[in-house]
Each structure stands twice: as structure tokens, then as C-alpha cells.
Design a protein around this motif. Structure first.
Motif, short mmCIF file in Angstrom:
data_model
loop_
_atom_site.label_atom_id
_atom_site.label_comp_id
_atom_site.label_asym_id
_atom_site.label_seq_id
_atom_site.Cartn_x
_atom_site.Cartn_y
_atom_site.Cartn_z
N LYS A 109 -1.27 -125.99 -13.21
CA LYS A 109 -2.63 -126.43 -13.51
C LYS A 109 -3.65 -125.90 -12.50
O LYS A 109 -4.84 -125.84 -12.79
N ASN A 135 -0.79 -134.02 -13.72
CA ASN A 135 -0.85 -132.80 -12.92
C ASN A 135 -2.27 -132.25 -12.84
O ASN A 135 -2.68 -131.76 -11.78
N GLY A 237 1.72 -128.79 -24.21
CA GLY A 237 1.03 -130.04 -24.52
C GLY A 237 0.01 -129.74 -25.60
O GLY A 237 0.31 -129.70 -26.79
N ALA A 238 -1.25 -129.48 -25.16
CA ALA A 238 -2.26 -129.02 -26.11
C ALA A 238 -2.10 -127.52 -26.37
O ALA A 238 -2.54 -127.02 -27.41
N GLY A 239 -1.54 -126.80 -25.43
CA GLY A 239 -1.21 -125.40 -25.66
C GLY A 239 -2.07 -124.33 -24.99
O GLY A 239 -1.81 -123.15 -25.22
N PRO A 240 -3.06 -124.68 -24.17
CA PRO A 240 -3.85 -123.60 -23.55
C PRO A 240 -3.03 -122.69 -22.64
O PRO A 240 -3.37 -121.50 -22.52
N LEU A 241 -1.98 -123.18 -22.03
CA LEU A 241 -1.16 -122.30 -21.19
C LEU A 241 -0.52 -121.22 -22.06
O LEU A 241 -0.51 -120.04 -21.71
N GLU A 347 10.07 -130.88 -12.71
CA GLU A 347 9.91 -132.13 -13.46
C GLU A 347 10.40 -131.93 -14.90
O GLU A 347 10.59 -130.78 -15.34
N THR A 377 6.78 -125.16 -15.03
CA THR A 377 5.37 -125.46 -14.83
C THR A 377 5.05 -126.51 -13.76
O THR A 377 3.93 -126.55 -13.27
C1 LIG Z 1 -0.10 -129.50 -18.49
C2 LIG Z 1 1.35 -129.18 -18.40
C3 LIG Z 1 1.99 -128.47 -19.41
C4 LIG Z 1 1.35 -128.12 -20.73
O1 LIG Z 1 0.25 -127.30 -20.63
P1 LIG Z 1 -0.73 -127.13 -21.85
O2 LIG Z 1 -1.58 -126.00 -21.41
O3 LIG Z 1 -1.48 -128.42 -21.99
O4 LIG Z 1 0.05 -126.85 -23.06
C5 LIG Z 1 3.33 -128.12 -19.22
N1 LIG Z 1 3.99 -128.48 -18.11
C6 LIG Z 1 3.40 -129.17 -17.11
C7 LIG Z 1 4.22 -129.54 -15.91
C8 LIG Z 1 2.06 -129.54 -17.23
O5 LIG Z 1 1.49 -130.22 -16.23
#
Ligand SMILES: *Cc1c(COP(=O)(O)O)cnc(C)c1O
Length: 411
Positions: A109, A135, A237-241, A347, A377
Motif C-alpha cells: 500500500k 494496511n 480486494g477492489a483490484g487496483p493493484l 499475512e 502483499t
Molecule cells: C489492500 C491489500 C490487497 C488488495 O489490494 P487491492 O488493490 O485493493 O485489490 C491485497 N493484499 C494486502 C495485504 C492488502 O493490504
């Protein structure tokens, strides 16, 4: 540096580079446009230098103009580890892990948040906020501290305590919100509108943050000697990564630096899988009803912003990729395997790519020589309770007699 405007990805309406969130005409997602014509032809070493700490090495592709606004804690530049032991155990040796736990806050993040906070500084905000599963809150708190900004974060009530402690210690005001992540998302939006705070929520809401995620692609491009992996598996999660990583590779392709694009895999938890469901059933994303998973960092039900998920599904399809769900038991098993075989402590959400990889190998979707990169991540110390659940840690009296009972002498 070469950013020129924001543009709605749905209707094409253009906006200036100020604090806009969604399109005021159609509520579409806004995205930064760059002057790629001016970038084309510059040497690759200049556009995409080898990774060292700091995403601002890639400032050609980041939407902040003045160097004095760039707020950095030397995020990014994370190692790409050849996970040979785990790869051998799974029967797939070309397995690589990008270790995002090495970032300043212990999670990737810091890439989007560094860009978001820099943009807040450039636009003259004095207060920043985010809705986060933990995070993002920890990350925003440290970048706000560095930049001298006031920081107010909204997190779901069940957020792991280590993440809350990190943010509180860095001076943020942490507000816990009853219910799931989407409740926090809505409240952060309402608060930032009412009090004129910059909203640095790392979904697709803030068009600057997910630009930071692109830096994963530039680093991988260099770490793989000017190429892309065959597959990238990303906890979503939402997918921006996922979207940002894909966009980074597409930019390199567009500039003529890369010909092959990676196939993107989203992994979600069985207990919150709106994107996987939509992908499998080939229908629009519906908000997830009852969130229930140990992988709290990817537990985003997308309620009220379902179209974020649709964008991610389209991105996966365009890349000829996959979407996979994993159970909590499978995820915890992957946490343990990464730690035991590779020494990588992550995690639950961050171990999910290994669970997904097993399923894709089982289905025969990944071929023998194909390079697979898993994005790890977030760090294991952010949620240690989850991985140690069900394990006994013995307590003995001092002296060898007490120890004998444990039978450690028998190998
Ligand atoms: C936020 C997060 C994700 C997901 O990221 P998105 O961009 O919201 O899909 C995955 N793993 C960890 C540890 C995160 O903190």
C-alpha cells in the motif's frame, strides 16, 4: 511528470488534475492520461531505470509535478525472490515471489499511498483520510506523519490490532466503523466531502493512488531483464493493484519496450469473492453479502462501487487471465508453507496467491516453463494471530528435565 488530464473510462469526459473522484456525468472511474507521445523514443534506462528503493525513480509515469511535493519513505524496490524450495514442492520451479512486505509499512500500500499523499501536498490539503481494511490506514499514517499532514482513517471494527496500533502510534486518528469494509468506505467519502479532506482511499476512487501500483510492473520488467512474467497472481480486494500492475506493463508495451503482456490472476477468499463470482458466472459484479474470511486485507464486498469489480474482471479477461477463490484453511496452509520453505512470513491475504497457484497447476492451466510471479502483499506480523491459531507453543520449567518431555532429542 508527463500527466496531462484525468479522463472518465466510461464516457470519456476530461477533467483537470485536481481533487476529482468519480465522473460527475456518469459516476465512472477517472484515470490519469499521460503524454505518451513525448515519452516515446526516450531510452528505456531513463524511463524505466533498475529498481532501487523509491517508486519516484519512475516519476515519468507518476502524476506529481514538483519534486518538492514527492513524499517518500523509500517504498518499492522490493526483491523478486526465486522461491525454489516451494516451487519444487509444488512441482513448478519457475516460481517467483515479489516480497512487498519489505515496504516501509510492511505492505505494498505504500506505493499508492506515497503517490496519493504527494498529490495532497501538491494540491495544498492539510488533512488526509482513507477507508482501509488496515494496511492502507497504517501506510497513510506514516506518509502523513512524514509530510506533516493531519490524518484521519476509517477501518472496519474487526481490523487486526497490529494495523490499528501502527496508525495510532504514527499519530493518526483512527475511527473504527461497525460492519464490513464498505461501511468505512462510505463514511470516509461522506467525511471527506463535508470537511474538505483529501480522500486517499486505495480503491479506484482516488485517480492518483492506483498510479502508484504501476511501479510493480516497472520493477518486474527490470528484474526479469526487460521482459514480463507469463503469469502474475495477485490477492485482490477492489483490484487496483491488479489493474495498476497490468497498466504498467501496457504502458511499456505502448512505448515499444515490451512485446509480451503477462496474464493476470486475481485471487480472493471464498468468504468474500465478488470478483471471482462475476468472472466465473460471466455476469456483472454483485456486492458480497456476508463477509467471512481470515484474509481481512482482501475482504472488500464492493457494496456501492460494484463497477470497480467490473473493471477488474474486464482487465483479467483482456489479459487472458483467471480468477480463483481459496478457502481460509487453504490460505493458512499457504502462510505456513511460505514461512517454512522460503522464510517469507506474510499475512493471510498475501499467501492466497500460493493457494491459487496450486489450483491453476492442478487444472493444468499453467504450463511447465511459464514464469509465475506471486505478489506477497503484506507482512505476517500485521496479523500474527491468524497464522498461529491452533498451534501449541510449549511452556517448560527451566532445567533439562522439563525439556525431556518434549522429545526434541529424537530427530
Ligand atoms: C489492500 C491489500 C490487497 C488488495 O489490494 P487491492 O488493490 O485493493 O485489490 C491485497 N493484499 C494486502 C495485504 C492488502 O493490504
Amino acid at each position: 511528470m508527463f500527466e496531462v488530464a484525468l479522463q472518465c473510462i466510461a464516457c470519456g469526459k476530461s477533467f483537470d488534475l485536481r481533487d476529482h473522484y468519480l465522473c460527475d456525468r456518469c459516476q465512472g472511474i477517472l484515470e490519469v492520461q499521460y503524454d505518451y507521445a513525448s515519452l516515446k523514443g526516450k531510452p528505456a534506462e531513463q524511463l524505466v531505470p533498475a529498481p532501487a528503493a523509491g517508486i519516484w525513480r519512475y516519476q515519468s509515469f507518476l502524476p506529481v509535478h514538483s519534486e518538492s511535493s514527492m513524499v517518500t519513505l523509500y517504498e518499492g524496490g522490493t526483491p523478486l525472490v526465486h522461491a525454489a524450495n516451494l516451487g519444487r514442492a509444488l512441482g513448478h520451479e519457475p516460481l517467483y515471489c515479489k516480497d512487498e512486505t519489505r515496504n516501509p509499512s510492511g505492505a505494498f500500500k505504500d506505493r499508492p499511498i506515497s503517490v496519493g499523499v504527494s498529490k495532497a501536498v501538491e494540491l495544498g490539503f492539510d488533512t488526509v483520510t482513507t477507508a482501509s481494511s488496515g494496511n492502507g490506514a497504517a501506510s497513510l499514517s506514516i506518509y502523513a506523519a512524514k509530510a506533516g499532514l493531519r490524518c484521519i482513517v476509517f477501518v472496519p471494527e474487526k481490523t487486526p490490532m497490529a494495523k490499528v496500533a501502527h496508525a495510532v502510534t504514527a499519530g493518526a486518528t483512527v475511527v473504527r466503523v461497525r460492519g464490513d469494509y464498505s461501511n468505512s468506505y462510505a463514511l470516509a467519502g461522506a467525511a471527506s466531502a463535508r470537511y474538505r479532506w483529501m480522500n486517499i482511499t486505495t480503491t479506484f476512487l482516488n485517480p492518483y493512488t492506483f498510479e502508484g501500483d504501476k511501479t510493480v510492473a516497472y520493477e518486474l520488467y527490470r528484474q526479469l531483464e526487460g521482459s514480463a512474467p507469463d503469469w502474475i497472481i495477485i490477492p485482490t480486494g477492489a483490484g487496483p493493484l491488479l489493474y495498476g500492475t497490468c497498466k504498467g506493463f501496457e504502458e511499456l508495451n505502448r512505448l515499444g519496450l515490451l512485446d509480451k503482456l503477462p496474464r493476470m490472476v486475481a485471487v480472493q477468499a471464498e468468504g468474500c469473492q465478488p470478483i471471482v463470482r462475476a468472472f466465473e458466472k460471466n455476469r456483472p459484479v454483485a456486492a458480497w453479502e456476508a463477509v467471512d474470511t481470515v484474509a481481512s486485507a482482501i475482504a472488500d464486498p464492493l457494496r456501492g462501487y460494484e463497477k470497480d469489480g467490473d473493471l477488474v474482471v474486464r482487465t483479467i479477461r483482456k489479459s487472458n487471465g483467471q480468477a480463483v477463490a481459496a478457502s481460509d484453511a487453504e490460505i493458512i496452509e499457504s502462510v505456513r508453507e511460505l514461512a517454512e520453505r522460503e522464510g517469507l512470513f506474510v499475512e493471510p491475504a498475501a499467501a492466497a496467491p500460493i493457494s491459487a497457484l496450486k489450483k491453476l497447476l492442478q487444472k493444468g492451466l499453467i504450463r511447465q516453463n511459464e514464469k509465475v510471479v506471486c505478489l506477497l502483499t503484506g507482512h505476517g506480523l500485521k496479523d500474527p494471530q491468524s497464522s498461529i491459531r491452533g498451534r501449541e507453543v510449549p511452556l517448560v520449567d527451566p532445567g533439562i528435565e522439563g525439556l525431556e518431555k518434549l522429545n526434541l532429542g529424537n530427530r
